[in-house]
Structures are given as structure tokens and as C-alpha cells.
Design an enzyme around this catalytic site. Structure first.
Site, PDB file in Angstrom:
ATOM      1  N   ASP A 191       0.844  -1.115   0.024  1.00  0.00           N
ATOM      2  CA  ASP A 191      -0.015   0.076  -0.070  1.00  0.00           C
ATOM      3  C   ASP A 191       0.869   1.144   0.020  1.00  0.00           C
ATOM      4  O   ASP A 191       1.319   1.556   1.061  1.00  0.00           O
ATOM      5  CB  ASP A 191      -1.039  -0.027   1.187  1.00  0.00           C
ATOM      6  CG  ASP A 191      -2.037   1.219   1.074  1.00  0.00           C
ATOM      7  OD1 ASP A 191      -1.545   2.046   0.352  1.00  0.00           O
ATOM      8  OD2 ASP A 191      -3.018   0.803   1.985  1.00  0.00           O
TER       9      ASP A 191
ATOM     10  N   ASP B  14      -1.509   6.064  -6.418  1.00  0.00           N
ATOM     11  CA  ASP B  14      -2.060   5.102  -5.402  1.00  0.00           C
ATOM     12  C   ASP B  14      -1.957   3.716  -5.814  1.00  0.00           C
ATOM     13  O   ASP B  14      -2.576   3.515  -6.992  1.00  0.00           O
ATOM     14  CB  ASP B  14      -3.329   5.559  -4.603  1.00  0.00           C
ATOM     15  CG  ASP B  14      -3.712   4.439  -3.640  1.00  0.00           C
ATOM     16  OD1 ASP B  14      -2.827   4.100  -2.766  1.00  0.00           O
ATOM     17  OD2 ASP B  14      -4.870   4.125  -3.561  1.00  0.00           O
TER      18      ASP B  14
END
Ligand SMILES: *[C@@H]1O[C@H](CO)[C@@H](O)[C@H](O)[C@H]1NC(C)=O
Ligand SMILES: *[C@@H]1O[C@H](CO)[C@@H](O)[C@H](O)[C@H]1NC(C)=O
Ligand SMILES: *[C@@H]1O[C@H](CO)[C@@H](O)[C@H](O)[C@H]1NC(C)=O
Ligand SMILES: *[C@@H]1O[C@H](CO)[C@@H](O)[C@H](O)[C@H]1NC(C)=O
Ligand SMILES: *[C@@H]1O[C@H](CO)[C@@H](O)[C@H](O)[C@H]1NC(C)=O
Length: 432
Positions: free
Chosen positions: A114, A312
Site C-alpha cells: 500500500d 496510489d
């Protein structure tokens, strides 16, 4: 210095029932090569128990994105908004998982990658509300729980002191965890990080948590980057393979050695309100050759409100704030053909039931234009009967000011995060 090449292999074969049946799923990490799996791949123990239809999987990915966008927006606004799942369970785990080995002797955990989070956390023995695969601290000779006086305890938000242990609670999407700050050896491929600081989860609620933990690739305190400064100098790159690719392999390369030389860069921007996020300056968007008309406020970086654009790894489909999305979509539709009927599918509002030729879309960043081909823009149903523009407007139920360049739009590109030089590089690379 070594080249830290971690191979990403996302096995996508259709009939593998047990993890490890396909040799690609269980081959041992060697040298600095480590496998990474797509969360839905047959190699992933977290894949849906029965195969989803195309529509279902698109809708599920959209639902997860919705929750993730709310999560990212809440980070930006420094509000602890817990996303409300619309009736059904949403697992908001990021899309790519890596195999990390924790402790001595090593225990293998499949942790979610992440880029928008700093911390690492792992479910530990005795955890209330975690899934069955947990890390057993008692079986590791190098494990220790950090005390309240430890310097690292000051980097945790709102730490509490429980029986001398540095404990903390945090929310992640719709979930919350309670953890002890702990340390142990972490092995990534063959690189050993001797005393890695992470959260050992003792209680969890909600369904948003990656089942075997999270490996944060953000750039704030306590992140992998911060803790492996000597080894990797805050530099990494990855190439995410397309999730429709059968062989599904790509690479995550840690450290400055072996990174591409021929790559275009844009400066990374720092938002002190959210130090972990990788902000960049997206100032215009071109559809085909036309720069579309977007109010500059829709794209402008604003550290105070959190507005701007981030890359992201955990969001699947790119989200633009409404005025930007509308301008892109309208020009896209115009290019595809005014006369074609536009349908919708879940959150996608620009779908066609006849074959189309897509214009390219170019994100114009400071110093770097990234032109996306059809493969990064269109999602096709298995039968080929429906094609959608794989982007959407930011969710309208949160006051989102954030544009998110998501993983479908990053696939088959190498993304180089060069934090010491404060820049992000992008180059086309086929890693299907
Ligand atoms: C942290 O979470 C645990 C378990 O859910 C709870 O018992 C505890 O009260 C929480 N602590 C704080 C400071 O919120
Ligand atoms: C957290 O720390 C407390 C106090 O040292 C300890 O009793 C508890 O077992 C620890 N829990 C985990 C999951 O490490
Ligand atoms: C998959 O990989 C094998 C070798 O590992 C190669 O022979 C084959 O062409 C690849 N298939 C696709 C569809 O890329
Ligand atoms: C759209 O349809 C109209 C009438 O059916 C036709 O005259 C026109 O040429 C079409 N335009 C395009 C771009 O195909
Ligand atoms: C990006 O493309 C525009 C044309 O649309 C061009 O004027 C500009 O120089 C390009 N920027 C870079 C950094 O190549």
C-alpha cells in the site's frame, strides 16, 4: 550495493484450487526475487471462493475503490470517517500482495502493498477478530514488544501504555485495529531487515483489513522506506502487470541499483498534513490531441485542503474530481462517436455495447506527459460485448478534493519512487 529485484508473479490460471499447486504460486523466492500476487489470483488464498462474473468483479472492485476513496479523503481531511458499506460486505484490501517472512525462524505472511500508508501491521496470535493465519511471536527468537519509552512509540498516533507495552489503535477503511508496537526480523526476498518495527494486532473489527497484514510503502515515519534507509535509500519501483494477463508477472525492485535510466520524471510534492501520500502536480489532461477544459482549482495542489493528485497502488480505477472527470468523459465520448449509445455499469458511466476505438488520454504533469493507451483506459467484458471507460468521478458522498491515479492506469508502466530526489518516474514497460 545489490540490485534488489523482486519479481512480481501474479498467477492467473483458472483451475488452481490449493495454493501451491501451480509451481508459479509456490516457487521459492531466490536472490532478491520475491513473488507478489494479485489478491484475486488463483495463487492468492484471499480470492473469492467461487469465481465472480465479469460484472460482479467490476462492481466489487468499484465498491472497494469507493471505500478506499473515502478512506483516502478522510486521511486528507484528517477526519476519521468510517465508510458506510452499502448493505453488503466490502473488503477494502489493496490489490497486490507480497510475501514477507517475519521472525526467526521465518514465518511467511502475504501482506498487502500500500503506497498510501506508512505502517506495517500483522495479525498476531490471540488476536480477537483476525482471520486464521496469524504470526506467532512466541515461535520467534528475535521478537520483542516495544515499551512505552521506546523512541518509536512517539511516532505512533495516540499511543497508550498497556502493561508497559506501547499500544495503539488505528482505523483503516471501515475497520479498526488495536496493536502492540513490536519488532522482529523481516525478510524480503533474501534481504533481512533485522529489527523491523510493526504493529502486532491483538484485536480487529470490521472487514476492511488485509487478512495477513499490511506493508506500507508510504514515506512517513515508521514506513518501510524510513526503516530500510541504509538498505534501499528510500527508492523503489514496480511494474504492475495487467490483471487480465494470464501469466501475470511483473516486478517490484527495491533500492536505487538497477533502476531505469531512461524514464520521465515529475517532482513529488509534500503535503505536511499527509506526509505519507505521493502527491504530484497534474495540471492538465489531454484527450486525443485536445487539452480539455478543466477549472484549475479542480487540479491544483493545496496542502491545506489536501486537494491535488496522488499516485496510489491500492485504488483500482482512476478517480478525478467531478469537473475534471466530466470534461475528460465528454471529450472521450465525443471522440468515440456522438452517435453511439452510451450505457453505464455500476460506477462507470461511459460504456458501449459495440466495439469502439478509444482516443488516448494524456495526463500532463509538471515535466512529464503520460499518454495512456487503450489497454489502460478500457475494461472489456469477457464476452467482449461491453466496453467501459475505466475511470470515474470522485465519490459524491464524500467531499473529495483528491484525484487518484490508480493501479489499472499504472499497469504495464514502471513507476519509480525516488524519494531522495523528490521525484516520481514513469516509463512504459510491458510486464504482462
Ligand atoms: C483500543 O481498542 C481496544 C480494542 O478494541 C479497546 O479495548 C480500547 O479501549 C481502545 N483504546 C483506545 C485508547 O481507544
Ligand atoms: C500486548 O502487550 C501486552 C503487554 O505486554 C501483552 O500482555 C499482550 O499479550 C500483547 N499482545 C500481543 C498480541 O502481542
Ligand atoms: C507465459 O509464459 C510462458 C513462459 O513462462 C510463455 O511461454 C508464454 O508465451 C506466456 N504466455 C503469455 C500469454 O504471455
Ligand atoms: C450521426 O448520425 C447522423 C444521422 O443518422 C448522420 O447523418 C451522421 O453522419 C452521423 N455522424 C457520425 C459522426 O457518424
Ligand atoms: C506535453 O505535451 C504538450 C503538448 O500537448 C507539450 O506542449 C509539452 O511540451 C509536453 N510536455 C513535456 C514535458 O513533454
Amino acid at each position: 550495493m545489490k540490485t534488489h529485484l523482486i519479481l512480481v508473479t501474479l498467477c492467473f490460471f483458472s483451475v488452481v484450487h490449493v495454493q501451491g499447486v501451480d509451481p508459479k504460486c509456490s516457487s521459492q523466492d531466490q536472490d532478491s526475487n520475491l513473488q507478489v500476487f494479485h489478491v484475486f489470483s488463483p495463487c492468492s488464498p484471499f480470492r473469492p471462493s467461487k469465481p465472480l462474473s465479469w460484472d460482479e468483479s467490476v462492481l466489487q472492485m468499484q465498491a472497494k475503490d469507493q471505500a478506499r476513496l473515502q478512506f483516502l479523503s478522510s486521511l486528507v481531511a484528517r477526519k476519521s470517517v468510517v465508510p458506510i458499506a452499502s448493505g453488503r460486505q466490502i473488503i477494502q484490501s489493496p490489490t497486490y500482495i507480497v510475501r514477507a517472512k517475519i521472525g526467526t525462524p521465518p514465518q511467511t505472511m502475504l501482506m498487502a502493498m500500500d503506497t498510501s500508508n506508512d505502517a506495517a501491521w500483522i495479525p498476531c496470535t490471540g488476536c480477537v477478530g483476525c482471520s486464521s493465519s496469524v504470526f506467532a511471536p512466541v515461535k520467534s527468537t528475535t521478537f520483542k514488544t516495544l515499551g512505552c519509552q521506546a523512541a518509536q512509540c512517539k511516532q505512533v498516533p495516540n499511543p497508550t501504555c498497556g502493561d508497559g507495552a506501547c499500544a495503539f489503535n488505528l482505523t483503516y477503511g471501515g475497520s479498526s485495529i488495536a496493536a502492540n508496537l513490536s519488532q522482529d526480523a523481516v525478510t524480503l526476498a533474501t534481504d533481512v531487515v533485522p529489527a523491523y518495527t510493526f504493529g502486532c494486532i491483538k484485536a480487529a473489527t470490521g472487514s476492511s483489513l488485509p487478512p495477513q497484514g499490511l506493508l506500507g510503502l508510504g514515506r512517513g515515519p515508521l514506513s518501510l522506506l524510513a526503516q530500510t534507509q541504509n538498505l534501499y535509500s528510500s527508492t523503489f519501483s514496480y511494474c504492475l502487470p495487467s490483471f487480465k494477463s494470464l501469466n501475470f508477472s511483473g516486478s517490484l525492485r527495491l533500492g536505487p541499483v538497477g533502476q531505469p535510466k531512461r524514464i520521465k520524471y515529475t517532482p513529488l510534492l509534500k503535503n505536511p498534513r499527509r506526509s505519507s501520500l505521493y502527491y504530484v502536480n497534474l495540471f492538465a489532461i489531454r484527450v486525443g490531441r485536445k487539452v480539455v477544459d478543466i477549472p484549475s482549482t479542480a487540479l491544483a495542489f493545496n496542502p491545506t485542503t489536501g486537494a491535488g493528485t496522488i499516485f496510489d497502488s491500492g485504488t483500482v480505477f482512476t478517480r478525478l474530481v467531478t469537473p475534471a472527470y466530466t470534461a475528460v468523459r465528454d471529450e472521450f465520448r465525443r471522440r468515440v462517436g456522438r452517435n453511439l449509445t452510451v450505457t453505464s455499469l455500476g460506477g462507470f458511466d461511459t460504456c458501449y455495447t459495440v466495439p469502439i476505438v478509444s482516443p488516448t488520454i494524456t495526463f500532463m504533469f509538471s515535466g512529464m506527459n503520460v499518454t495512456l493507451p487503450q489497454d489502460n483506459l478500457l475494461i472489456h467484458s469477457t464476452s467482449g460485448s461491453t466496453t467501459c471507460l475505466a475511470m470515474a468521478a470522485a465519490p459524491d458522498n464524500v467531499n473529495s478534493v483528491l484525484n487518484v491515479i490508480a493501479n489499472m492506469q499504472q499497469q504495464n508502466h514502471r513507476l519509480l519512487y525516488d524519494v531522495p530526489n523528490s521525484r516520481l518516474g514513469v516509463a512504459r514497460e510491458l510486464c504482462t
